[in-house]
Design a protein around this motif. Structure first.
Motif, PDB file in Angstrom:
ATOM      1  N   MET A   1      22.112  12.388 121.971  1.00  0.00           N
ATOM      2  CA  MET A   1      22.818  13.389 122.764  1.00  0.00           C
ATOM      3  C   MET A   1      22.312  14.790 122.397  1.00  0.00           C
ATOM      4  N   LEU A   2      21.989  15.578 123.417  1.00  0.00           N
ATOM      5  CA  LEU A   2      21.701  16.986 123.195  1.00  0.00           C
ATOM      6  C   LEU A   2      22.964  17.777 123.497  1.00  0.00           C
ATOM      7  N   TYR A   3      23.471  18.475 122.493  1.00  0.00           N
ATOM      8  CA  TYR A   3      24.606  19.367 122.676  1.00  0.00           C
ATOM      9  C   TYR A   3      24.071  20.788 122.826  1.00  0.00           C
ATOM     10  N   ILE A   4      24.427  21.445 123.910  1.00  0.00           N
ATOM     11  CA  ILE A   4      24.125  22.865 124.060  1.00  0.00           C
ATOM     12  C   ILE A   4      25.446  23.597 123.916  1.00  0.00           C
ATOM     13  N   ILE A   5      25.542  24.375 122.839  1.00  0.00           N
ATOM     14  CA  ILE A   5      26.844  24.872 122.382  1.00  0.00           C
ATOM     15  C   ILE A   5      26.869  26.397 122.385  1.00  0.00           C
ATOM     16  N   GLY A   6      27.832  26.963 123.086  1.00  0.00           N
ATOM     17  CA  GLY A   6      28.041  28.403 123.053  1.00  0.00           C
ATOM     18  C   GLY A   6      28.754  28.816 121.774  1.00  0.00           C
ATOM     19  N   LEU A   7      28.278  29.902 121.166  1.00  0.00           N
ATOM     20  CA  LEU A   7      28.841  30.367 119.896  1.00  0.00           C
ATOM     21  C   LEU A   7      29.794  31.544 120.057  1.00  0.00           C
ATOM     22  N   GLY A   8      29.958  32.059 121.273  1.00  0.00           N
ATOM     23  CA  GLY A   8      30.792  33.241 121.435  1.00  0.00           C
ATOM     24  C   GLY A   8      30.016  34.509 121.154  1.00  0.00           C
ATOM     25  N   LEU A   9      30.723  35.583 120.867  1.00  0.00           N
ATOM     26  CA  LEU A   9      30.111  36.906 120.867  1.00  0.00           C
ATOM     27  C   LEU A   9      29.901  37.551 119.508  1.00  0.00           C
ATOM     28  N   SER A  10      30.684  37.208 118.519  1.00  0.00           N
ATOM     29  CA  SER A  10      30.712  38.051 117.334  1.00  0.00           C
ATOM     30  C   SER A  10      30.251  37.376 116.052  1.00  0.00           C
ATOM     31  N   ASP A  11      31.085  36.487 115.490  1.00  0.00           N
ATOM     32  CA  ASP A  11      30.758  35.941 114.176  1.00  0.00           C
ATOM     33  C   ASP A  11      30.882  34.419 114.153  1.00  0.00           C
ATOM     34  N   LYS A  60       9.145  28.400 120.906  1.00  0.00           N
ATOM     35  CA  LYS A  60       9.622  27.034 120.644  1.00  0.00           C
ATOM     36  C   LYS A  60      10.438  26.495 121.822  1.00  0.00           C
ATOM     37  N   VAL A  61      11.296  27.325 122.377  1.00  0.00           N
ATOM     38  CA  VAL A  61      12.174  26.857 123.449  1.00  0.00           C
ATOM     39  C   VAL A  61      11.410  26.661 124.754  1.00  0.00           C
ATOM     40  N   GLU A  62      10.533  27.602 125.078  1.00  0.00           N
ATOM     41  CA  GLU A  62       9.873  27.561 126.381  1.00  0.00           C
ATOM     42  C   GLU A  62       8.600  26.726 126.384  1.00  0.00           C
ATOM     43  N   SER A  63       7.928  26.614 125.217  1.00  0.00           N
ATOM     44  CA  SER A  63       6.646  25.901 125.189  1.00  0.00           C
ATOM     45  C   SER A  63       6.668  24.642 124.335  1.00  0.00           C
ATOM     46  N   GLN A  64       7.654  24.552 123.450  1.00  0.00           N
ATOM     47  CA  GLN A  64       7.696  23.405 122.536  1.00  0.00           C
ATOM     48  C   GLN A  64       9.044  22.700 122.604  1.00  0.00           C
ATOM     49  N   SER A  65       9.591  22.603 123.810  1.00  0.00           N
ATOM     50  CA  SER A  65      10.913  21.999 123.952  1.00  0.00           C
ATOM     51  C   SER A  65      10.920  20.527 123.567  1.00  0.00           C
ATOM     52  N   ASP A  66       9.750  19.870 123.650  1.00  0.00           N
ATOM     53  CA  ASP A  66       9.691  18.457 123.274  1.00  0.00           C
ATOM     54  C   ASP A  66      10.097  18.257 121.818  1.00  0.00           C
ATOM     55  N   GLU A  67       9.817  19.255 120.979  1.00  0.00           N
ATOM     56  CA  GLU A  67      10.210  19.165 119.569  1.00  0.00           C
ATOM     57  C   GLU A  67      11.727  19.178 119.439  1.00  0.00           C
ATOM     58  N   ILE A  68      12.393  20.035 120.233  1.00  0.00           N
ATOM     59  CA  ILE A  68      13.850  20.097 120.200  1.00  0.00           C
ATOM     60  C   ILE A  68      14.461  18.799 120.708  1.00  0.00           C
ATOM     61  N   LEU A  94      16.042  24.048 129.768  1.00  0.00           N
ATOM     62  CA  LEU A  94      16.105  23.026 128.719  1.00  0.00           C
ATOM     63  C   LEU A  94      16.896  21.811 129.198  1.00  0.00           C
ATOM     64  N   VAL A  95      17.967  22.037 129.945  1.00  0.00           N
ATOM     65  CA  VAL A  95      18.750  20.930 130.493  1.00  0.00           C
ATOM     66  C   VAL A  95      17.901  20.113 131.459  1.00  0.00           C
ATOM     67  N   LEU A  96      17.138  20.791 132.303  1.00  0.00           N
ATOM     68  CA  LEU A  96      16.286  20.081 133.268  1.00  0.00           C
ATOM     69  C   LEU A  96      15.230  19.240 132.560  1.00  0.00           C
ATOM     70  N   ARG A  97      14.668  19.753 131.481  1.00  0.00           N
ATOM     71  CA  ARG A  97      13.668  18.982 130.723  1.00  0.00           C
ATOM     72  C   ARG A  97      14.307  17.774 130.050  1.00  0.00           C
ATOM     73  N   ALA A  98      15.524  17.952 129.570  1.00  0.00           N
ATOM     74  CA  ALA A  98      16.231  16.825 128.960  1.00  0.00           C
ATOM     75  C   ALA A  98      16.490  15.738 129.999  1.00  0.00           C
ATOM     76  N   ARG A  99      16.867  16.131 131.196  1.00  0.00           N
ATOM     77  CA  ARG A  99      17.113  15.154 132.261  1.00  0.00           C
ATOM     78  C   ARG A  99      15.848  14.356 132.573  1.00  0.00           C
ATOM     79  N   GLU A 100      14.705  15.035 132.581  1.00  0.00           N
ATOM     80  CA  GLU A 100      13.442  14.351 132.864  1.00  0.00           C
ATOM     81  C   GLU A 100      13.147  13.277 131.827  1.00  0.00           C
ATOM     82  N   LEU A 101      13.574  13.540 130.584  1.00  0.00           N
ATOM     83  CA  LEU A 101      13.336  12.594 129.488  1.00  0.00           C
ATOM     84  C   LEU A 101      14.485  11.609 129.315  1.00  0.00           C
TER      85      LEU A 101
END
Length: 283
Positions: A1-11, A60-68, A94-101
């Motif tokens: 499972m790939l979790y894409i998690i928002g961290l909010g704004l501050s700390d 890393k995110v845009e060119s090496q997403s396969d590593e993630i 990143l979500v679209l690439r995950a769907r492809e895989l």
């Protein structure tokens, strides 16, 4: 499972309970570190989350997403995003690439500048298109985003301006020479954004903005200790010290609800001049 998690704004404590539980279940945890930043160190995040964080820069995110995404179909991987996961198009990709895989994806939302900007007193449904203002250089001064401000103004809508940050960026010279030497981080200030906007107006002469246009400068939105909001003319805001990053700027639309005026008044650089200016806007 790939979790894409928002961290909010501050700390570190802005993560949701659901998000924290997901982080603790993951074998690898990536921290996206170029579209925005939190106001605490990576080490403090690691201590709170109980996981080592792998910094994920633009390359890393845009060119090496396969590593993630490696083995994310059989184990849990987290990709942490400041604000909300869909605050930048990179994360949609990143979500679209995950769907492809055929990697399953779970999105865990959080507060972002896109909704928290309501703290300035302007009502969210009165905002138009959001724009991003990039740093000018001696040879590159883009102004296409100015058309969006004009369109918003014509409709009476406010404009949220997201200000550029440069993290792990290379100079043109080092990029051309193939040297992995990075420039120090830079964060656009409200003052710099105003200077660039007025320069564009001077060059284009479209009467979209002027020094006396009403705007709101915002710094460190979401911080419990040093959030700063100031309302005033562009000229007034350009002289204010908004302190450390991150900064945002809101251009007030041509129509203002009376409740918005009352709320903004509490942030006015000068209440008398604010009331005089606000009275000239449509209500």
């Amino acid at each position: 499972m790939l979790y894409i998690i928002g961290l909010g704004l501050s700390d570190e404590t802005d993560v949701t309970v659901k998000g924290l539980q997901a982080i603790k279940s993951c074998e690898r945890v990536y921290l996206e570190a170029y579209t925005s930043v939190l106001m605490v160190s990576k080490e403090k995040l690691e201590e709170f989350y109980g996981r080592e964080l792998i910094l994920a820069d633009r390359e890393k995110v845009e060119s090496q997403s396969d590593e993630i995404l490696l083995n994310a179909d059989t184990l849990n991987v987290a990709f942490l995003v400041v604000g909300d996961p869909f605050g930048a198009t990179t994360h949609t990709d990143l979500v679209l690439r995950a769907r492809e895989l055929k990697v399953p994806v779970t999105i865990i939302h959080n507060a972002s500048i896109m909704n928290a900007v309501g703290a300035c007193g302007l009502q969210l449904y009165n905002f138009g298109q959001t724009i991003s203002i990039p740093f000018f250089t001696d040879t590159w001064k883009p102004d296409s985003f100015y058309d969006r401000i004009k369109e918003n103004k014509n409709l009476g809508f406010h404009t949220l301006c997201l200000l550029d940050i440069k993290v792990k960026e290379q100079s043109i010279e080092n990029l051309a020479r193939g040297k992995k030497i990075y420039e120090p981080p830079r964060y656009m200030t409200v003052n710099q954004a105003i200077q660039q906007l007025l320069e564009i107006e001077e060059n284009r002469g479209e009467q979209v903005l002027e020094p006396e246009s009403l705007a709101i400068g915002i710094a460190r939105l979401g911080s419990a200790t040093d959030q700063l909001i100031r309302a005033g003319t562009l000229t007034q805001l350009s002289t204010q010290d908004f302190g450390p990053p991150l900064h945002s700027l809101v251009i007030v639309g041509s129509k203002i609800h009376s409740l918005e005026v009352d709320y903004m008044r509490g942030f006015a650089v000068d209440e008398q001049s604010f009331d005089e200016l606000a009275s000239k806007y449509d209500h």
